[in-house]
Design a protein around this motif. Structure first.
Motif, PDB file in Angstrom:
ATOM      1  N   PRO A   1      19.141   9.742  -3.968  1.00  5.37           N
ATOM      2  CA  PRO A   1      19.366   9.484  -2.538  1.00  5.37           C
ATOM      3  C   PRO A   1      18.814   8.125  -2.117  1.00  5.37           C
ATOM      4  O   PRO A   1      17.998   7.534  -2.823  1.00  5.37           O
ATOM      5  CB  PRO A   1      18.621  10.628  -1.845  1.00  5.37           C
ATOM      6  CG  PRO A   1      17.656  11.146  -2.843  1.00  5.37           C
ATOM      7  CD  PRO A   1      18.229  10.869  -4.198  1.00  5.37           C
ATOM      8  N   ASN A   2      19.265   7.684  -0.953  1.00 13.80           N
ATOM      9  CA  ASN A   2      18.746   6.448  -0.366  1.00 13.80           C
ATOM     10  C   ASN A   2      17.246   6.506  -0.257  1.00 13.80           C
ATOM     11  O   ASN A   2      16.697   7.535   0.121  1.00 13.80           O
ATOM     12  CB  ASN A   2      19.312   6.296   1.059  1.00 13.80           C
ATOM     13  CG  ASN A   2      20.540   5.420   1.055  1.00 13.80           C
ATOM     14  OD1 ASN A   2      20.674   4.530   0.217  1.00 13.80           O
ATOM     15  ND2 ASN A   2      21.441   5.685   1.975  1.00 13.80           N
ATOM     16  N   GLY A   3      16.605   5.417  -0.587  1.00 19.08           N
ATOM     17  CA  GLY A   3      15.160   5.350  -0.411  1.00 19.08           C
ATOM     18  C   GLY A   3      14.372   5.974  -1.546  1.00 19.08           C
ATOM     19  O   GLY A   3      13.148   6.046  -1.477  1.00 19.08           O
TER      20      GLY A   3
ATOM     21  N   ASP B   1       7.211  -9.133  -5.236  1.00 20.39           N
ATOM     22  CA  ASP B   1       6.757  -8.512  -3.982  1.00 20.39           C
ATOM     23  C   ASP B   1       6.113  -7.155  -4.237  1.00 20.39           C
ATOM     24  O   ASP B   1       5.601  -6.532  -3.323  1.00 20.39           O
ATOM     25  CB  ASP B   1       7.931  -8.237  -3.022  1.00 20.39           C
ATOM     26  CG  ASP B   1       8.830  -9.432  -2.816  1.00 20.39           C
ATOM     27  OD1 ASP B   1       8.631 -10.438  -3.520  1.00 20.39           O
ATOM     28  OD2 ASP B   1       9.733  -9.350  -1.979  1.00 20.39           O
ATOM     29  N   TYR B   2       6.200  -6.700  -5.483  1.00 21.80           N
ATOM     30  CA  TYR B   2       5.766  -5.337  -5.778  1.00 21.80           C
ATOM     31  C   TYR B   2       4.477  -5.345  -6.588  1.00 21.80           C
ATOM     32  O   TYR B   2       4.284  -6.185  -7.450  1.00 21.80           O
ATOM     33  CB  TYR B   2       6.857  -4.618  -6.589  1.00 21.80           C
ATOM     34  CG  TYR B   2       8.177  -4.595  -5.856  1.00 21.80           C
ATOM     35  CD1 TYR B   2       8.444  -3.604  -4.914  1.00 21.80           C
ATOM     36  CD2 TYR B   2       9.136  -5.585  -6.078  1.00 21.80           C
ATOM     37  CE1 TYR B   2       9.642  -3.593  -4.211  1.00 21.80           C
ATOM     38  CE2 TYR B   2      10.327  -5.584  -5.377  1.00 21.80           C
ATOM     39  CZ  TYR B   2      10.583  -4.585  -4.440  1.00 21.80           C
ATOM     40  OH  TYR B   2      11.754  -4.579  -3.742  1.00 21.80           O
ATOM     41  N   ASP B   3       3.614  -4.368  -6.284  1.00 20.47           N
ATOM     42  CA  ASP B   3       2.394  -4.215  -7.075  1.00 20.47           C
ATOM     43  C   ASP B   3       2.618  -3.118  -8.099  1.00 20.47           C
ATOM     44  O   ASP B   3       2.810  -1.958  -7.724  1.00 20.47           O
ATOM     45  CB  ASP B   3       1.212  -3.790  -6.183  1.00 20.47           C
ATOM     46  CG  ASP B   3       0.923  -4.834  -5.127  1.00 20.47           C
ATOM     47  OD1 ASP B   3       1.075  -6.029  -5.442  1.00 20.47           O
ATOM     48  OD2 ASP B   3       0.566  -4.454  -3.993  1.00 20.47           O
TER      49      ASP B   3
ATOM     50  N   GLY C   1       0.785  -1.228   0.000  1.00 20.11           N
ATOM     51  CA  GLY C   1       0.000   0.000   0.000  1.00 20.11           C
ATOM     52  C   GLY C   1       0.822   1.286   0.000  1.00 20.11           C
ATOM     53  O   GLY C   1       0.270   2.391  -0.076  1.00 20.11           O
ATOM     54  N   LYS C   2       2.145   1.147   0.079  1.00 15.83           N
ATOM     55  CA  LYS C   2       2.994   2.347   0.101  1.00 15.83           C
ATOM     56  C   LYS C   2       3.534   2.609  -1.307  1.00 15.83           C
ATOM     57  O   LYS C   2       4.131   1.722  -1.923  1.00 15.83           O
ATOM     58  CB  LYS C   2       4.151   2.086   1.078  1.00 15.83           C
ATOM     59  CG  LYS C   2       5.147   3.218   1.186  1.00 15.83           C
ATOM     60  CD  LYS C   2       6.256   2.828   2.168  1.00 15.83           C
ATOM     61  CE  LYS C   2       7.470   3.720   1.978  1.00 15.83           C
ATOM     62  NZ  LYS C   2       8.637   3.228   2.689  1.00 15.83           N
ATOM     63  N   LYS C   3       3.310   3.840  -1.798  1.00 17.52           N
ATOM     64  CA  LYS C   3       3.756   4.177  -3.153  1.00 17.52           C
ATOM     65  C   LYS C   3       5.262   4.368  -3.181  1.00 17.52           C
ATOM     66  O   LYS C   3       5.821   5.125  -2.377  1.00 17.52           O
ATOM     67  CB  LYS C   3       3.087   5.483  -3.627  1.00 17.52           C
ATOM     68  CG  LYS C   3       1.600   5.319  -3.901  1.00 17.52           C
ATOM     69  CD  LYS C   3       1.169   6.121  -5.124  1.00 17.52           C
ATOM     70  CE  LYS C   3       1.376   5.299  -6.383  1.00 17.52           C
ATOM     71  NZ  LYS C   3       0.933   5.906  -7.613  1.00 17.52           N
TER      72      LYS C   3
HETATM   73  N1  LIG Z   1       9.725  -4.962   0.185  1.00 16.33           N
HETATM   74  C1  LIG Z   1       9.534  -3.748   0.714  1.00 16.33           C
HETATM   75  N2  LIG Z   1       8.644  -3.589   1.711  1.00 16.33           N
HETATM   76  C2  LIG Z   1       8.420  -2.366   2.262  1.00 16.33           C
HETATM   77  N3  LIG Z   1       9.039  -1.254   1.866  1.00 16.33           N
HETATM   78  C3  LIG Z   1       9.931  -1.339   0.876  1.00 16.33           C
HETATM   79  C4  LIG Z   1      10.237  -2.586   0.243  1.00 16.33           C
HETATM   80  N4  LIG Z   1      11.161  -2.391  -0.700  1.00 16.33           N
HETATM   81  C5  LIG Z   1      11.432  -1.056  -0.660  1.00 16.33           C
HETATM   82  N5  LIG Z   1      10.709  -0.443   0.281  1.00 16.33           N
HETATM   83  C6  LIG Z   1      10.714   0.984   0.605  1.00 16.33           C
HETATM   84  O1  LIG Z   1      10.682   1.669  -0.613  1.00 16.33           O
HETATM   85  C7  LIG Z   1      11.543   2.790  -0.576  1.00 16.33           C
HETATM   86  C8  LIG Z   1      12.547   2.696  -1.702  1.00 16.33           C
HETATM   87  O2  LIG Z   1      13.481   1.682  -1.422  1.00 16.33           O
HETATM   88  P1  LIG Z   1      14.604   1.238  -2.419  1.00 16.33           P
HETATM   89  O3  LIG Z   1      13.979   0.920  -3.728  1.00 16.33           O
HETATM   90  O4  LIG Z   1      15.398   0.179  -1.780  1.00 16.33           O
HETATM   91  O5  LIG Z   1      15.435   2.575  -2.544  1.00 16.33           O
HETATM   92  P2  LIG Z   1      16.943   2.832  -2.962  1.00 16.33           P
HETATM   93  O6  LIG Z   1      17.446   1.603  -3.645  1.00 16.33           O
HETATM   94  O7  LIG Z   1      16.846   3.986  -3.855  1.00 16.33           O
HETATM   95  O8  LIG Z   1      17.679   3.142  -1.711  1.00 16.33           O
HETATM   96  C9  LIG Z   1      12.161   2.822   0.788  1.00 16.33           C
HETATM   97  O9  LIG Z   1      11.404   3.691   1.595  1.00 16.33           O
HETATM   98  C10 LIG Z   1      12.004   1.409   1.257  1.00 16.33           C
HETATM   99  O10 LIG Z   1      11.909   1.343   2.654  1.00 16.33           O
END
Ligand SMILES: Nc1ncnc2c1ncn2[C@@H]1O[C@H](COP(=O)(O)OP(=O)(O)O)[C@@H](O)[C@H]1O
Ligand SMILES: [Mg+2]
Lengths: 442, 249
Positions: B35-37, B52-54, B13-15
């Motif tokens: 940046p990270n995240g 794992d992704y929608d 549910g998190k975009k």
């Molecule tokens: N399987 C997951 N479940 C929950 N949150 C996720 C998952 N994968 C990534 N996220 C969240 O999505 C966001 C992007 O993560 P990520 O794609 O790893 O970023 P990056 O590689 O740019 O650091 C982050 O906030 C991370 O916590």
């Protein structure tokens, strides 16, 4: 006032009573074991059921809907069938052929060879020596295990293999249990392998069905490993997929400094109960029980072990792996008993299961009963699905899902095969696991 | 051509990706910095087919064909290769066994026959030598007990063996010392070809000194917020992501 609790016989139990009545005095007469007494013991308790702790997850009483009549002694036709199969098999050392439960000297090879002497169970029961008959009787255990009483009542044949003290037998001794599988029947065998002091041997027990008629088997194998002796025992089954119901008991006794490795490969979708009773009677012995069960459809495989440490400084290991597909059920019950005074016991057991489908079930029940204070005992059990991260990694490299699963599962199973028997035996086991995994892919 | 159009991705549910657009042309090295995240790993996993992704909207196209309905193994056979940020350890599976299984699986998917064992041994040894991978490592279980640098070199070795059409490198430089970085970058550069594109995801300019990108994209909050030449990476190195993160806010 005490109420007599009367047990109502199930259809299978009633049938067994009828079958025993019809058989006694017939083919089974002349042996020195008292079959009537054995059957009376069985009839008193009946088939084991889930209120008996050791059978909690495998309710034989309700599973066994019917009891088949004992298979008849080999005929010209079934012997010919066996010969055709044997012609395809290479033989090096001693091979004992037991066809439909009956020891077949003519089909066997090298029954006598340097350091190894093999006789038919029925001959030994008829002619002794009495010490061997006593070891075959396993009377103490029989009192608790009605399937062993049933085994004593109906046993058709088996082998008594003696490895002479000090003999080093490098070529595996093969116990080949063939069933003709032409019509439904019950096979009951009892065998004894004695490895004399300081001797070493490898025994490979193979069960193969030559036809696909349903069968019920009750096998008992007694392993006596004397002081400083070593035995590797491997059991596996192959051949026609049939509706099989198998109860196999292994009763192993180890002397001082003895070493036993016993491995069982179970595949398919039948019903299998394997029970092992391992007793350490002398100090500094090692016993290592392993197994891999690969089950699908509604297969049910139960491994129940009782390991009793009666001597000091012994090491017991149990490692069992289950791979469960469809609606299959795996059971692992391992009990380690450390008797008073059995100090410096080192016991470990581990059961790991992997589910390939949501409908599969695993029951794990490790138990420790420790009556000595200076011991190290541990157990662990895991059950779960394959690791998704690993699967994705493999698939991202182009490996199709089932093949990726097979790679991971082969690796999972491999640990239990390490150190079992010879290179050739491990290869056969690895190949059998691979074959089962590949047939899933088709 | 690898095209990502209006990609929207959620996890629980998190975009995470919000209408991302990106094109990688054959022969091109495109860098993604962010940046990270910001969703870089998510993007790489979604391209590779992790489930794992929608994916709630958008398309991922290879030469005009949408691959979103394909399994990871089908995407691999279609030429997608992801060098993982965190290569997965696989106990009990020898690296050699794994390499052979993946190479032959892709050959079979393309209707080719399995490579013979001697041929396979030869190509693996050659690839290993180029990346200074000790041949003894190939006998060990895949990635188990490998150092960070060894794992990354093993990823590049796999890419070399599988000759993908699009290589996606997710922070392949992280955890590498300067020597390992040079070896890894050399491995990637050796694979640069007219018909092969790369998406190089990195935090740092450093890697781009060795792998010269044709184009640099800046990613923030699940979108590409700026696209420019290799100089853009240098500018980021000086000023950080501040400006771009603020823009997106
Ligand atoms: N399987 C997951 N479940 C929950 N949150 C996720 C998952 N994968 C990534 N996220 C969240 O999505 C966001 C992007 O993560 P990520 O794609 O790893 O970023 P990056 O590689 O740019 O650091 C982050 O906030 C991370 O916590
Ligand atoms: Mg990342």
């Amino acid at each position: 006032m005490t109420a007599e609790i009367t047990r109502i016989n199930t259809a299978a139990e009633s049938k067994l009573i009828e079958l025993f009545g019809a058989a006694k005095g017939g083919v089974y007469s002349g042996a020195s074991l008292d079959r009537e007494a054995a059957f009376a013991r069985f009839a008193k308790s009946g088939l084991p059921h889930r209120r008996i702790e050791a059978w909690h997850y495998t309710d034989l009483r309700s599973i066994l809907r019917d009891a088949y009549a004992p298979t008849v002694a080999p005929t010209e036709d079934t012997v010919a069938l066996a010969r055709t199969r044997l012609a395809e098999m290479h033989v090096e050392g001693t091979r004992v052929v037991i066809l439909d439960g009956y020891f077949q000297a003519e089909l066997s090879s090298n029954l006598e060879q340097p350091g190894v002497s093999t006789r038919s169970l029925i001959d030994v029961l008829g002619g002794g020596p009495s010490g061997v008959i006593d070891r075959l009787a396993v009377s103490a255990l029989e009192a608790q295990e009605s399937v062993l009483s049933l085994n004593a009542a109906f046993m058709q044949g088996g082998a008594v293999v003696s490895v002479a003290p000090g003999a080093v037998v490098e070529t595996p001794i093969e116990l080949l249990f063939l069933t003709s599988g032409q019509r439904a029947g019950a096979v009951t065998t009892r065998s004894l392998v004695e490895v004399g002091s300081g001797a070493s041997a490898i025994v490979v027990e193979r069960h193969e069905a030559l036809g696909s008629a349903p069968s019920q088997s009750n096998h008992a194998l007694i392993l006596s490993v004397y002081d400083k002796a070593s035995l590797h025992h491997v059991t596996m089954s192959s051949g026609a997929e049939a509706a099989t119901q198998t109860v196999a008991s292994i009763i192993a006794n180890l002397g001082a400094d003895a070493n036993l490795v016993s491995f069982a490969l179970v595949t398919g979708f039948g019903f299998v109960r394997r029970q092992g009773f391992l007793t350490f009677n002398g100090a500094h012995a090692k016993g290592d029980l392993r197994g891999i069960s690969l089950l699908d459809h509604q297969g049910h495989a139960d491994t129940t072990l009782v390991v009793t440490h009666k001597a000091t400084h012994c090491e017991s290991r149990e490692l069992f792996k289950h791979i469960l597909d469809d609606e299959a059920t795996g059971v692992f019950q391992g009990k380690v008993i450390v008797a008073p005074g059995a100090q410096k016991t080192d016991g470990k057991m581990m059961s790991r299961a992997i589910f390939l489908a949501d409908g599969a079930t695993m029951y794990n029940k490790p138990e420790l009963e420790i009556f000595a204070d200076d011991v190290v005992c541990g157990h662990g059990a895991t059950a779960g699905f394959l690791n998704e991260e690993q699967l994705f990694y493999l698939r991202a490299r182009g490996i199709p899902e089932k093949e990726a699963q097979a790679l991971l599962l082969e690796a999972f199973a491999a640990e239990a095969i390490e150190g079992v028997g010879t290179d050739a035996i491990r290869e056969v086991l690895t190949e059998s696991v691979g074959r089962w995994l590949r047939q899933r892919q088709d | 051509m690898l095209e990502i159009k209006n990609l929207h991705v959620e996890v629980e549910g998190k975009k995470i990706l919000n209408g991302l657009n990106l094109t990688v042309n054959p022969g091109e090295v495109a860098a993604i910095m962010g940046p990270n995240g910001s969703g870089k790993s998510t993007l790489s996993y979604v391209i590779a087919g992790k489930d794992d992704y929608d994916v709630t909207d958008g398309e991922i196209l290879i030469d005009g064909e949408n691959i979103l309905d394909k399994d990871p193994e089908e995407r691999a056979a279609a030429g997608i290769f992801l060098a993982f940020q965190y290569p997965v350890e696989i106990p009990g599976v020898a690296t050699m066994t794994f390499l052979k299984a993946s190479l032959n699986a892709q050959r079979r998917a393309r209707g080719e026959s399995d490579m013979s064992t001697p041929d396979f041994m030869r190509v693996v040894r050659e690839a290993a030598a180029k990346l200074e991978v000790d041949p003894d490592m190939l006998k060990r279980p895949l990635n188990v007990g490998f150092s960070g640098g060894e794992k990354k070199r093993m990823e590049i070795l796999q890419m070399a063996l599988l000759s993908p059409r699009y290589g996606i490198l997710d922070e392949t430089d992280s955890g590498l010392d300067i020597d390992a970085l040079r070896i890894v970058a050399g491995g990637v550069n050796a694979l640069r070809a007219e018909n092969r594109g790369f998406l190089v995801i990195t935090h740092y300019q450093r890697l781009l000194d060795y792998i010269k990108p044709d184009v640099v994209h800046i990613m923030s909050r699940g979108q590409i917020v700026k696209t420019g030449s290799a100089d853009l990476a240098l500018e980021l190195e000086k000023n950080g992501y501040r400006d771009y993160v603020a823009d997106a806010a």
